[in-house]
Each structure stands twice: as C-alpha cells, then as structure tokens.
Scaffold this active site. Structure first.
Site, PDB file in Angstrom:
ATOM      1  N   ASN A   1     -12.588 -80.308 -65.533  1.00  0.00           N
ATOM      2  CA  ASN A   1     -12.895 -81.683 -65.931  1.00  0.00           C
ATOM      3  C   ASN A   1     -12.160 -82.649 -64.989  1.00  0.00           C
ATOM      4  O   ASN A   1     -10.921 -82.636 -64.934  1.00  0.00           O
ATOM      5  CB  ASN A   1     -12.445 -81.873 -67.390  1.00  0.00           C
ATOM      6  CG  ASN A   1     -12.765 -83.253 -67.898  1.00  0.00           C
ATOM      7  OD1 ASN A   1     -12.505 -84.239 -67.210  1.00  0.00           O
ATOM      8  ND2 ASN A   1     -13.298 -83.350 -69.092  1.00  0.00           N
TER       9      ASN A   1
ATOM     10  N   ASP B   1     -12.377 -86.031 -64.974  1.00  0.00           N
ATOM     11  CA  ASP B   1     -12.294 -87.424 -65.456  1.00  0.00           C
ATOM     12  C   ASP B   1     -11.029 -88.142 -64.988  1.00  0.00           C
ATOM     13  O   ASP B   1     -11.051 -89.330 -64.663  1.00  0.00           O
ATOM     14  CB  ASP B   1     -12.276 -87.463 -66.992  1.00  0.00           C
ATOM     15  CG  ASP B   1     -13.580 -87.011 -67.607  1.00  0.00           C
ATOM     16  OD1 ASP B   1     -14.596 -86.938 -66.886  1.00  0.00           O
ATOM     17  OD2 ASP B   1     -13.583 -86.727 -68.816  1.00  0.00           O
ATOM     18  N   HIS B   2      -9.907 -87.395 -64.981  1.00  0.00           N
ATOM     19  CA  HIS B   2      -8.636 -88.055 -64.682  1.00  0.00           C
ATOM     20  C   HIS B   2      -8.527 -88.515 -63.236  1.00  0.00           C
ATOM     21  O   HIS B   2      -7.721 -89.389 -62.923  1.00  0.00           O
ATOM     22  CB  HIS B   2      -7.454 -87.165 -65.050  1.00  0.00           C
ATOM     23  CG  HIS B   2      -7.317 -87.008 -66.541  1.00  0.00           C
ATOM     24  ND1 HIS B   2      -7.209 -88.089 -67.388  1.00  0.00           N
ATOM     25  CD2 HIS B   2      -7.298 -85.921 -67.323  1.00  0.00           C
ATOM     26  CE1 HIS B   2      -7.119 -87.662 -68.631  1.00  0.00           C
ATOM     27  NE2 HIS B   2      -7.181 -86.341 -68.620  1.00  0.00           N
TER      28      HIS B   2
ATOM     29  N   HIS C   1     -17.051 -86.639 -68.420  1.00  0.00           N
ATOM     30  CA  HIS C   1     -17.367 -87.282 -69.693  1.00  0.00           C
ATOM     31  C   HIS C   1     -17.723 -88.742 -69.399  1.00  0.00           C
ATOM     32  O   HIS C   1     -16.870 -89.495 -68.933  1.00  0.00           O
ATOM     33  CB  HIS C   1     -16.134 -87.186 -70.607  1.00  0.00           C
ATOM     34  CG  HIS C   1     -16.348 -87.723 -71.987  1.00  0.00           C
ATOM     35  ND1 HIS C   1     -15.388 -87.615 -72.967  1.00  0.00           N
ATOM     36  CD2 HIS C   1     -17.391 -88.375 -72.568  1.00  0.00           C
ATOM     37  CE1 HIS C   1     -15.833 -88.172 -74.081  1.00  0.00           C
ATOM     38  NE2 HIS C   1     -17.043 -88.661 -73.860  1.00  0.00           N
TER      39      HIS C   1
ATOM     40  N   ARG D   1     -18.018 -91.824 -70.922  1.00  0.00           N
ATOM     41  CA  ARG D   1     -17.677 -92.445 -72.210  1.00  0.00           C
ATOM     42  C   ARG D   1     -18.412 -93.772 -72.371  1.00  0.00           C
ATOM     43  O   ARG D   1     -18.763 -94.423 -71.388  1.00  0.00           O
ATOM     44  CB  ARG D   1     -16.166 -92.679 -72.295  1.00  0.00           C
ATOM     45  CG  ARG D   1     -15.349 -91.392 -72.344  1.00  0.00           C
ATOM     46  CD  ARG D   1     -13.884 -91.713 -72.587  1.00  0.00           C
ATOM     47  NE  ARG D   1     -13.666 -92.132 -73.956  1.00  0.00           N
ATOM     48  CZ  ARG D   1     -13.153 -91.350 -74.901  1.00  0.00           C
ATOM     49  NH1 ARG D   1     -12.765 -90.127 -74.632  1.00  0.00           N
ATOM     50  NH2 ARG D   1     -12.993 -91.809 -76.125  1.00  0.00           N
TER      51      ARG D   1
ATOM     52  N   ARG E   1     -14.348 -95.746 -69.311  1.00  0.00           N
ATOM     53  CA  ARG E   1     -12.942 -95.920 -68.901  1.00  0.00           C
ATOM     54  C   ARG E   1     -12.568 -95.064 -67.689  1.00  0.00           C
ATOM     55  O   ARG E   1     -11.605 -95.348 -67.014  1.00  0.00           O
ATOM     56  CB  ARG E   1     -11.994 -95.638 -70.063  1.00  0.00           C
ATOM     57  CG  ARG E   1     -11.920 -94.189 -70.440  1.00  0.00           C
ATOM     58  CD  ARG E   1     -10.841 -93.946 -71.474  1.00  0.00           C
ATOM     59  NE  ARG E   1     -11.202 -94.496 -72.771  1.00  0.00           N
ATOM     60  CZ  ARG E   1     -10.676 -94.056 -73.911  1.00  0.00           C
ATOM     61  NH1 ARG E   1      -9.770 -93.106 -73.893  1.00  0.00           N
ATOM     62  NH2 ARG E   1     -11.043 -94.570 -75.066  1.00  0.00           N
TER      63      ARG E   1
ATOM     64  N   GLU F   1     -20.299 -84.387 -70.675  1.00  0.00           N
ATOM     65  CA  GLU F   1     -19.901 -84.601 -72.068  1.00  0.00           C
ATOM     66  C   GLU F   1     -20.382 -85.980 -72.482  1.00  0.00           C
ATOM     67  O   GLU F   1     -20.212 -86.950 -71.735  1.00  0.00           O
ATOM     68  CB  GLU F   1     -18.380 -84.528 -72.204  1.00  0.00           C
ATOM     69  CG  GLU F   1     -17.821 -83.167 -71.863  1.00  0.00           C
ATOM     70  CD  GLU F   1     -16.292 -83.135 -71.853  1.00  0.00           C
ATOM     71  OE1 GLU F   1     -15.753 -82.043 -71.715  1.00  0.00           O
ATOM     72  OE2 GLU F   1     -15.665 -84.211 -71.958  1.00  0.00           O
TER      73      GLU F   1
ATOM     74  N   THR G   1      -7.950 -89.440 -75.959  1.00  0.00           N
ATOM     75  CA  THR G   1      -8.851 -88.395 -75.477  1.00  0.00           C
ATOM     76  C   THR G   1      -9.667 -87.940 -76.683  1.00  0.00           C
ATOM     77  O   THR G   1      -9.458 -88.457 -77.793  1.00  0.00           O
ATOM     78  CB  THR G   1      -8.044 -87.227 -74.850  1.00  0.00           C
ATOM     79  OG1 THR G   1      -8.956 -86.213 -74.416  1.00  0.00           O
ATOM     80  CG2 THR G   1      -7.051 -86.627 -75.820  1.00  0.00           C
ATOM     81  N   THR G   2     -10.600 -87.012 -76.486  1.00  0.00           N
ATOM     82  CA  THR G   2     -11.439 -86.591 -77.619  1.00  0.00           C
ATOM     83  C   THR G   2     -10.552 -85.912 -78.659  1.00  0.00           C
ATOM     84  O   THR G   2      -9.992 -84.849 -78.411  1.00  0.00           O
ATOM     85  CB  THR G   2     -12.533 -85.618 -77.122  1.00  0.00           C
ATOM     86  OG1 THR G   2     -13.095 -86.143 -75.927  1.00  0.00           O
ATOM     87  CG2 THR G   2     -13.607 -85.452 -78.159  1.00  0.00           C
TER      88      THR G   2
ATOM     89  N   GLU H   1     -18.614 -75.426 -78.018  1.00  0.00           N
ATOM     90  CA  GLU H   1     -17.310 -75.410 -77.351  1.00  0.00           C
ATOM     91  C   GLU H   1     -16.307 -75.664 -78.458  1.00  0.00           C
ATOM     92  O   GLU H   1     -16.337 -76.722 -79.099  1.00  0.00           O
ATOM     93  CB  GLU H   1     -17.225 -76.495 -76.272  1.00  0.00           C
ATOM     94  CG  GLU H   1     -15.854 -76.500 -75.601  1.00  0.00           C
ATOM     95  CD  GLU H   1     -15.763 -77.451 -74.412  1.00  0.00           C
ATOM     96  OE1 GLU H   1     -16.762 -77.597 -73.664  1.00  0.00           O
ATOM     97  OE2 GLU H   1     -14.694 -78.058 -74.246  1.00  0.00           O
TER      98      GLU H   1
ATOM     99  N   HIS I   1      -9.880 -78.027 -74.392  1.00  0.00           N
ATOM    100  CA  HIS I   1      -8.966 -79.081 -74.823  1.00  0.00           C
ATOM    101  C   HIS I   1      -7.539 -78.549 -74.962  1.00  0.00           C
ATOM    102  O   HIS I   1      -7.286 -77.644 -75.742  1.00  0.00           O
ATOM    103  CB  HIS I   1      -9.384 -79.741 -76.137  1.00  0.00           C
ATOM    104  CG  HIS I   1      -9.006 -81.200 -76.164  1.00  0.00           C
ATOM    105  ND1 HIS I   1      -7.723 -81.633 -76.354  1.00  0.00           N
ATOM    106  CD2 HIS I   1      -9.745 -82.311 -75.962  1.00  0.00           C
ATOM    107  CE1 HIS I   1      -7.692 -82.947 -76.289  1.00  0.00           C
ATOM    108  NE2 HIS I   1      -8.907 -83.394 -76.039  1.00  0.00           N
ATOM    109  N   GLY I   2      -6.669 -79.098 -74.137  1.00  0.00           N
ATOM    110  CA  GLY I   2      -5.251 -78.737 -74.217  1.00  0.00           C
ATOM    111  C   GLY I   2      -4.922 -77.380 -73.618  1.00  0.00           C
ATOM    112  O   GLY I   2      -3.773 -76.930 -73.686  1.00  0.00           O
TER     113      GLY I   2
ATOM    114  N   GLY J   1      -9.040 -79.856 -68.066  1.00  0.00           N
ATOM    115  CA  GLY J   1      -8.887 -81.069 -67.258  1.00  0.00           C
ATOM    116  C   GLY J   1      -7.444 -81.415 -66.985  1.00  0.00           C
ATOM    117  O   GLY J   1      -6.926 -81.223 -65.881  1.00  0.00           O
TER     118      GLY J   1
HETATM  119  N1  PXP Z   1     -13.628 -80.198 -73.466  1.00  0.00           N
HETATM  120  C1  PXP Z   1     -13.948 -81.378 -74.050  1.00  0.00           C
HETATM  121  C2  PXP Z   1     -15.170 -81.438 -74.893  1.00  0.00           C
HETATM  122  C3  PXP Z   1     -13.166 -82.526 -73.839  1.00  0.00           C
HETATM  123  O1  PXP Z   1     -13.506 -83.691 -74.424  1.00  0.00           O
HETATM  124  C4  PXP Z   1     -12.049 -82.434 -72.989  1.00  0.00           C
HETATM  125  C5  PXP Z   1     -11.225 -83.655 -72.720  1.00  0.00           C
HETATM  126  O2  PXP Z   1     -11.945 -84.565 -71.974  1.00  0.00           O
HETATM  127  C6  PXP Z   1     -11.771 -81.202 -72.394  1.00  0.00           C
HETATM  128  C7  PXP Z   1     -12.560 -80.090 -72.665  1.00  0.00           C
HETATM  129  C8  PXP Z   1     -10.603 -81.028 -71.468  1.00  0.00           C
HETATM  130  O3  PXP Z   1      -9.412 -81.217 -72.182  1.00  0.00           O
HETATM  131  P1  PXP Z   1      -8.034 -81.266 -71.388  1.00  0.00           P
HETATM  132  O4  PXP Z   1      -8.081 -82.453 -70.501  1.00  0.00           O
HETATM  133  O5  PXP Z   1      -7.005 -81.365 -72.474  1.00  0.00           O
HETATM  134  O6  PXP Z   1      -7.938 -79.980 -70.611  1.00  0.00           O
END
Ligand code: PXP
Length: 242
Positions: free
Chosen positions: A11, A13-14, A47, A49, A53, A74, A104-105, A155, A196-197, A218
């Site tokens: 991911n 996005d950052h 993503h 959004r 952002r 996403e 974040t989500t 997911e 996520h995480g 991400g």
């Molecule tokens: N999967 C989804 C659906 C997410 O919304 C995110 C965060 O944007 C991630 C994965 C990645 O999460 P992380 O940035 O904590 O690795």
C-alpha cells in the site's frame, strides 16, 4: 509455515501523504510504485479516500497506466468513487468503511447493515470484470451475509491481532477469531486475504493460515523504506512471507 504462495500487496498511500505535505511532486508516487514492484510487490494497493487526503484521482490514472503489477483499489461505499472505479478499471477493489475523522481505516465493513448496497456495488464491479473483496473484522457472523455470487473474497482486518501481538494469550485469542473466519471463508468459497498493522515483527506468526492468498501492507514497509529504501524494504518483507 504457510505452504501456499502468498501475494504481497504494498500500500503506497503514505508516499502520497508525504508528497501532499509540500504540495509538489516529491516524492513521486509513480517512482516509488516502480521501486515497490522491483522489490517484489505483486500488487500495488491504493485507497482513494472521499477526502483525497493522500492518493488523488490523477494518481490512480497514472498508477493504472504504468503499473507492471495488478492494482488493488480500496474504496468506500460512495457512488462517485464507484463510478470512478468502473471507469478506471483496477484489477481488484476492496470495499472498506470510511469515516472522515479516522486516521486510518479503523474497523471492518458492517456487512449486515450495508448488505444491499454492498451487493449492488459488488454486482456492477464484477460485471465490469473487477474482482471484489470486502474488508471485514474477524467476526464469523459477517461472512454469512456475503454473497459469493458477486464477491470474490474477504480481507480480514488484522489491526486487533497487531495490537495484541505482544501478549501471547491475547495474540492467540485474536488468531483463533481469525482462524474461524479463515475456515468459514473456505467453506463459502471466498478467497482469504489479510491486512492492517502487519509488520516485520508480527507477520511470521500470522502465516499459519493455509489458505491465506494475499496480505496488504503499507505503514510498516513505507516506514522501513525511510532507512533502507523501498525496494529493499519490500524485499525484506517478501523474504519473511515466502
Ligand atoms: N488493508 C486495508 C483495507 C487498509 O485500509 C489498510 C490501510 O490503508 C491496509 C491494508 C494497510 O494497513 P497498514 O498501513 O497498517 O499496513
């Protein structure tokens, strides 16, 4: 250890968050996208959004035009973003909940509450040739309301697993909840992804699910990239999940 190959979705996005902080084109999302795939990312995840952002419409166009690997978009249950997805045609879409105030989500989709809307979105996306995944909390009840006719898979939200990772009993409790969702997803014919995480410390213990097909990561990879570059950061993660 998981014997199945697991796709790594990165991911990015950052990268856009950092770029937007100064309003110029540095760092370039496109350049970092190539570094991620050079390092072994098999999916590029972004993503779009509602508040734009980080990733913006033009980023999605550019990423889709140039990416060497499939792109996973996403998106929330938002009609404008749905139109955008149908026109831009990513390889897959992961439908996520979205609240403007969140950093974040923060949680999974409420599949029960939004069942009709989810089915409506999933149907048109599927008909357009886009694979559809739903981001859900590790709650078995959610899965029973998913229509495998339109939805390819789920997911599972691993945020709680990540937050409880360092206390063994709590980690095991989280893994058990995820295991129930994993097993039921197989009975229902839904592909099983996670995200996520997830990070360099907690990923290995997560690889106990035999049908895990994809992880989307991400923050930890982009953070590691500040020290060793994105290509190496992705490579390090790949070595852990192989
Ligand atoms: N999967 C989804 C659906 C997410 O919304 C995110 C965060 O944007 C991630 C994965 C990645 O999460 P992380 O940035 O904590 O690795």
């Amino acid at each position: 250890m998981n014997k199945n190959p697991i796709r790594l979705g990165v991911n990015i996005d950052h990268v856009a968050t950092l770029r937007n902080a100064r309003g110029q084109n540095d760092p370039s999302v496109l350049r970092l996208m190539f570094e991620a795939s050079d390092g072994g990312a098999q999916i590029i995840t972004i993503h779009l959004r509602e508040d734009r952002r980080h990733i913006r419409d033009e980023d999605v166009h550019e990423i889709l035009r140039h990416s060497l690997v499939p792109v996973n978009l996403e998106m929330a249950l938002n009609d404008h973003i749905l139109d955008f997805a149908l026109k831009s045609r990513p390889y897959s879409v992961c439908i996520v909940p979205e609240r403007r105030e969140e950093v974040t989500t923060e949680g999974g989709l409420d599949v029960i509450k939004y069942k009709d809307k989810i089915n409506q979105y999933a149907k048109v996306l599927k008909e357009a040739g886009i694979s559809v995944y739903l981001f859900i909390d590790p709650e078995k009840e959610m899965l029973r309301h998913i229509s495998p006719d339109y939805v390819d898979g789920i997911e599972v939200h691993t945020g709680s697993y990540a937050n409880h990772f360092h206390i063994l009993r709590e980690r095991e409790r989280e893994l058990e909840k995820i295991r129930m969702v994993h097993d039921l997803s197989q009975d229902l014919g839904l592909e099983f992804h996670a995200g996520h995480g997830l990070n360099y410390h907690n990923i290995r213990e997560f690889l106990v699910f035999p049908q895990l097909k994809e992880v989307n990561i991400g923050h930890s990879i982009i953070s590691r990239a500040l020290s060793i570059g994105l290509k190496n950061a992705v490579r390090e993660m790949k070595e852990l999940i192989i």
